[in-house]
Design an enzyme around this catalytic site. Structure first.
Site, short mmCIF file in Angstrom:
data_model
loop_
_atom_site.label_atom_id
_atom_site.label_comp_id
_atom_site.label_asym_id
_atom_site.label_seq_id
_atom_site.Cartn_x
_atom_site.Cartn_y
_atom_site.Cartn_z
N CYS A 2 41.43 28.66 32.45
CA CYS A 2 42.06 29.10 30.97
C CYS A 2 41.85 29.36 29.38
O CYS A 2 39.82 28.56 29.83
CB CYS A 2 43.53 28.39 30.70
SG CYS A 2 44.70 27.68 31.96
N ARG A 27 39.24 34.97 29.97
CA ARG A 27 39.24 33.94 31.16
C ARG A 27 40.79 32.63 32.05
O ARG A 27 40.95 32.81 32.58
CB ARG A 27 39.30 32.55 30.43
CG ARG A 27 38.01 31.94 30.10
CD ARG A 27 37.72 30.89 29.21
NE ARG A 27 37.75 29.75 30.01
CZ ARG A 27 36.42 29.42 30.86
NH1 ARG A 27 35.71 29.64 30.92
NH2 ARG A 27 36.37 28.19 31.45
N TRP A 74 45.89 31.41 33.32
CA TRP A 74 45.44 31.44 34.09
C TRP A 74 46.66 30.52 34.99
O TRP A 74 46.21 29.89 35.36
CB TRP A 74 44.28 32.45 34.75
CG TRP A 74 43.83 32.26 36.08
CD1 TRP A 74 44.44 34.27 36.09
CD2 TRP A 74 44.52 32.35 37.05
NE1 TRP A 74 44.20 34.30 37.80
CE2 TRP A 74 43.93 32.99 37.85
CE3 TRP A 74 44.45 30.78 37.61
CZ2 TRP A 74 44.14 33.03 39.55
CZ3 TRP A 74 44.40 30.51 39.06
CH2 TRP A 74 44.04 31.43 39.81
N ASN A 98 43.58 23.02 30.72
CA ASN A 98 42.45 24.64 31.34
C ASN A 98 42.37 23.63 32.87
O ASN A 98 41.23 21.64 33.06
CB ASN A 98 41.51 24.64 31.20
CG ASN A 98 40.11 25.48 32.28
OD1 ASN A 98 41.04 25.89 32.76
ND2 ASN A 98 39.46 25.65 31.95
N GLY A 99 43.03 23.06 33.91
CA GLY A 99 42.77 22.63 35.39
C GLY A 99 43.58 22.34 35.65
O GLY A 99 45.32 23.25 35.56
N GLU A 483 30.07 44.67 48.39
CA GLU A 483 30.33 44.30 47.49
C GLU A 483 30.62 45.32 46.71
O GLU A 483 31.54 45.23 45.42
CB GLU A 483 28.30 43.84 46.05
CG GLU A 483 28.92 43.94 44.69
CD GLU A 483 29.40 43.08 44.21
OE1 GLU A 483 29.52 42.22 44.99
OE2 GLU A 483 29.27 43.07 42.71
N LYS A 487 34.36 45.33 44.24
CA LYS A 487 34.35 45.67 42.89
C LYS A 487 35.65 46.55 42.82
O LYS A 487 36.37 46.99 41.73
CB LYS A 487 33.22 46.37 42.51
CG LYS A 487 31.65 46.21 42.96
CD LYS A 487 32.11 45.52 41.68
CE LYS A 487 32.02 44.07 42.15
NZ LYS A 487 31.71 43.03 41.09
N GLU A 490 38.98 45.01 43.48
CA GLU A 490 39.55 44.46 42.59
C GLU A 490 40.19 44.30 40.79
O GLU A 490 40.35 44.16 40.16
CB GLU A 490 38.36 42.62 42.13
CG GLU A 490 37.14 43.21 41.58
CD GLU A 490 35.95 41.74 41.12
OE1 GLU A 490 36.52 41.03 40.60
OE2 GLU A 490 34.88 42.49 41.68
N HIS A 506 32.83 47.70 66.64
CA HIS A 506 33.37 47.22 66.95
C HIS A 506 34.45 46.91 66.93
O HIS A 506 35.44 44.89 66.84
CB HIS A 506 32.58 45.34 66.99
CG HIS A 506 30.83 45.62 67.56
ND1 HIS A 506 30.80 45.57 68.99
CD2 HIS A 506 29.67 46.12 67.21
CE1 HIS A 506 29.64 45.91 69.67
NE2 HIS A 506 28.87 46.19 67.84
N LYS A 605 37.56 35.69 34.83
CA LYS A 605 36.48 35.44 35.18
C LYS A 605 35.58 34.38 35.71
O LYS A 605 34.35 34.57 36.32
CB LYS A 605 35.78 35.90 33.73
CG LYS A 605 34.23 36.08 33.41
CD LYS A 605 33.79 37.31 34.16
CE LYS A 605 32.44 37.58 34.30
NZ LYS A 605 31.77 38.60 35.01
C1 AGP Z 1 33.13 39.71 40.88
O1 AGP Z 1 33.26 40.55 40.94
C2 AGP Z 1 34.54 38.69 40.94
N1 AGP Z 1 34.50 38.60 39.14
C3 AGP Z 1 34.18 37.14 41.42
O2 AGP Z 1 33.99 37.08 43.46
C4 AGP Z 1 32.71 36.00 40.93
O3 AGP Z 1 31.51 36.94 41.31
C5 AGP Z 1 32.86 34.91 41.51
O4 AGP Z 1 33.85 34.36 41.10
C6 AGP Z 1 31.77 33.31 41.52
O5 AGP Z 1 31.90 33.82 39.71
P1 AGP Z 1 29.81 33.04 39.47
O6 AGP Z 1 28.82 33.88 39.59
O7 AGP Z 1 30.14 32.84 37.62
O8 AGP Z 1 30.29 31.57 40.21
#
Ligand code: AGP
Length: 610
Positions: A2, A27, A74, A98-99, A483, A487, A490, A506, A605
């Site tokens: 958050c 966040r 969040w 937060n947490g 990756e 992308k 998400e 497979h 994030k």
């Molecule tokens: C990637 O696009 C995501 N936002 C997510 O997978 C991110 O890479 C992951 O949460 C790790 O975050 P960090 O690099 O801040 O540890």
């Protein structure tokens, strides 16, 4: 995950707090709220949805101050609605959190015995109840907090105001980030430096178990035993607010995709010795003697950072000749892994706050292993707690979808591997020099790849027609396939999977028909022919091929519905160039689908809860 902001100072708190929350919306953004003094009253206003809905709600509200707190959420416990939004006010106390409070059920039962029934479904509200009970016994905010903390278990940070103490702000940090911005005549407490960097660059970073108490702008730090910490370091942060703005782009993600040439230059500068064309890392916190001694490498990360670590494995083993293991942090921390004595543990993270990655760092340190963080945010928890660090120096990455962090992580890890290879003489100097030259060419090669932006913008809508996407690649391009799929998932919410090209037969090839798009990464490397065979296999079953190849590959072009080229590079740097088209593909398809590119649903994030 958050966003938290608190303010005390001569300005009206509303604007400062809302500006801060807006910079932290990445966040978490499913509800928001403020608790700000208006004369002697502490007024609480909360709203479901984005911060803009809260702003609308309080646009005509005048809050005199002098202090207040705010939160953008969040959701973990309790649906994202007004009732569960923070701040939670109980009696004279208002709290933002937060947490996660892991023993919230036990606390709820304890309160029920006192006939106290929370009005929300959150664990956060319980903290306000416990603090209020202490204040009703005549305790001030610090005394109340010192009595409540031992009752809480979990990874959490809190920021608190007390209606009876309008000039006081108190925050406690445990696992999730909390920073103090110390201005000339004002104090701002927040989850991230972005919230106040435009007002002050003097920052104190709370460590786990630390409390900050601000009274009329006088700041003191305490440990959980109530002892004052008198030598708390105040840092001067180099970032500025301009770096964190969009700079004319439509989205932070788009800006950060186009920032990659500069980001990679920043990652490499000061580590490359141009005379010898080798890598001599600036001091990392680990010694050359230690780098020579390591016999194993363990890479640990989450999400995109894990993909970068997977690319690095191929490189570390090729140039350092050290056996290299890669694990996802949330698996490693509970996997009872056996690490050899002289293992170098490398944690890879953009934010430096990812809970699972931080937990692995602490676990490995406890077991006596040397640790090094490849990290983008200076002074983040993982930066501060690692034995060594190598900054990716990519600048702030605000878009939830990681882009420049990914490519700069790969480069940073290659620099580290080349530094170790030089010290250990594990490969010829000429080989090291070839890799360094390839890295130095990258920024201009990435510029070339960015020219595909126009094609993806025009093709995006047509790409949304596919039932699903398979991303395939071999060697260092296999993690890039993972990756690329991440992308797309998400930020477009379309389904995609990444696979090693050789794995399709497979099972996954059963997915293939003319409604399936296959994004095939087939750079001209030692695995090219194998890759092309795999492309033929899926093409024979009707797949729509979107191929990414080296320069003008006429054969690949013939096999593809769409062909995009990348400049000729080495097997190692191909992975970085391949990342650019897949980032652009996801970005433009998300825009075509009118997705919330910088704040995609369900995500945040920095995942600071496990
Ligand atoms: C990637 O696009 C995501 N936002 C997510 O997978 C991110 O890479 C992951 O949460 C790790 O975050 P960090 O690099 O801040 O540890």
């Amino acid at each position: 995950m958050c966003g938290i902001v608190g303010y005390w100072g001569p300005e009206k708190p509303k604007k400062v707090i809302l500006d801060g929350l807006r910079s932290l919306e990445y966040r978490g953004y499913d509800s928001a709220g403020v608790a700000i003094f208006d004369s002697s009253k502490l007024k609480v206003v909360r709203s479901p949805g984005k911060l803009s809905q809260l702003e609308e709600k309080i646009k005509s509200s005048e809050f005199t101050g002098p202090s207040g707190i705010g939160h953008t959420r969040w959701a973990t416990h309790g649906a994202p609605n007004e009732k569960n939004a923070h701040p939670h006010k109980v009696g004279s106390i208002a709290v933002v959190h937060n947490g996660i409070i892991e023993n919230y059920i036990e606390i709820k039962e304890k309160l029920a015995k006192k006939k106290i029934m929370p009005s929300s479904d959150t664990d956060s509200e319980l903290i306000a109840h416990l603090l209020s009970l202490e204040c009703k016994k005549g305790k001030n905010l610090l005394e109340a907090t010192l009595n409540v903390i031992p009752q809480l278990r979990g990874a959490y940070s809190i920021l608190v105001v007390n209606e009876d103490e309008p000039d006081t702000l108190l925050a406690f940090k445990n696992a999730t980030p909390m920073l103090v911005g110390i201005g000339e005549k004002e104090i701002i407490i927040a989850s991230d430096v972005q919230a106040f960097i435009s007002r002050t660059n003097r920052v104190a970073y709370l460590e786990d178990g630390e409390i900050v108490l601000s009274k009329k702008g006088q700041v003191k730090f305490f440990n959980v035993r109530g002892q004052e910490i008198t030598n708390k370091k105040i840092h001067e942060v180099k970032w500025n607010s301009v770096m964190a703005e969009k700079a004319g782009f439509d989205h932070f993600m788009q800006k950060e995709i186009f920032e990659q040439p500069q980001a990679l230059r920043q990652t490499m500068e000061s580590h490359v010795d141009h005379d010898s064309m080798t890598v001599k890392l600036k001091p990392t916190g680990l010694t050359d003697a230690q780098f020579k001694k390591f016999s194993r490498i363990q890479l640990i990360a989450c999400g995109t950072a894990w993909h970068a670590a997977l690319v690095a494995k191929y490189f570390f083993e090729r140039v350092t000749k050290i056996s290299t293991q890669v694990d996802i942090a949330s698996e490693f921390r509970y996997g009872h892994s056996i690490l050899e004595k002289d293992t170098l543990v490398i944690v890879v993270t953009q934010s430096g706050e990812t809970a699972d990655t931080l937990a692995c760092l602490r676990l490995c340190k406890k077991e006596g292993h040397k640790t090094l963080a490849v990290v983008n945010v200076p002074h983040s928890s993982i930066d501060r707690e690692s034995h060594g660090r190598l900054y990716t120096n990519a600048g702030p990455e605000i878009g939830v979808c990681s882009t420049k962090a990914f490519t700069s992580q790969i480069v940073a890890l290659q620099l580290l591997a080349l530094h170790m290879a030089r010290l250990r003489k594990s490969c010829k100097v000429t080989e090291i020099q070839e890799h360094v030259r390839a890295l130095l060419e990258l920024p201009s090669q990435v510029e070339v790849c960015l020219n595909h932006d126009k094609w993806f913008k025009e093709a995006a809508l047509s790409l949304t027609a596919y039932r699903g996407f398979l991303y395939i690649g071999r060697g260092v391009n296999y993690p890039v396939a993972l990756e690329g799929a991440l992308k797309l998932k998400e930020i477009t919410y379309l389904h995609a999977e990444g696979y090693p090209s050789g794995e399709l037969k497979h099972g996954p090839i059963a997915l293939v028909d003319s409604s399936m798009a296959v994004v095939a990464m087939a750079s001209k490397d030692e695995l090219y022919e194998k890759n092309v065979s795999n492309i033929e296999e899926v093409r024979a079953r009707g797949a729509q091929i979107i191929a990414i190849g080296t320069e003008d590959d006429a054969h690949l072009r013939r096999l593809s519905r769409h062909y995009l080229s990348i400049p000729k590079a080495t097997w190692a740097t191909n992975s970085i160039l391949m990342a650019i088209p897949v980032q652009l593909l996801s970005y433009h398809v998300a825009v075509a689908l009118k997705r919330d590119v910088d704040q995609p649903r369900n995500l945040a994030k920095s995942v600071t809860v496990e």
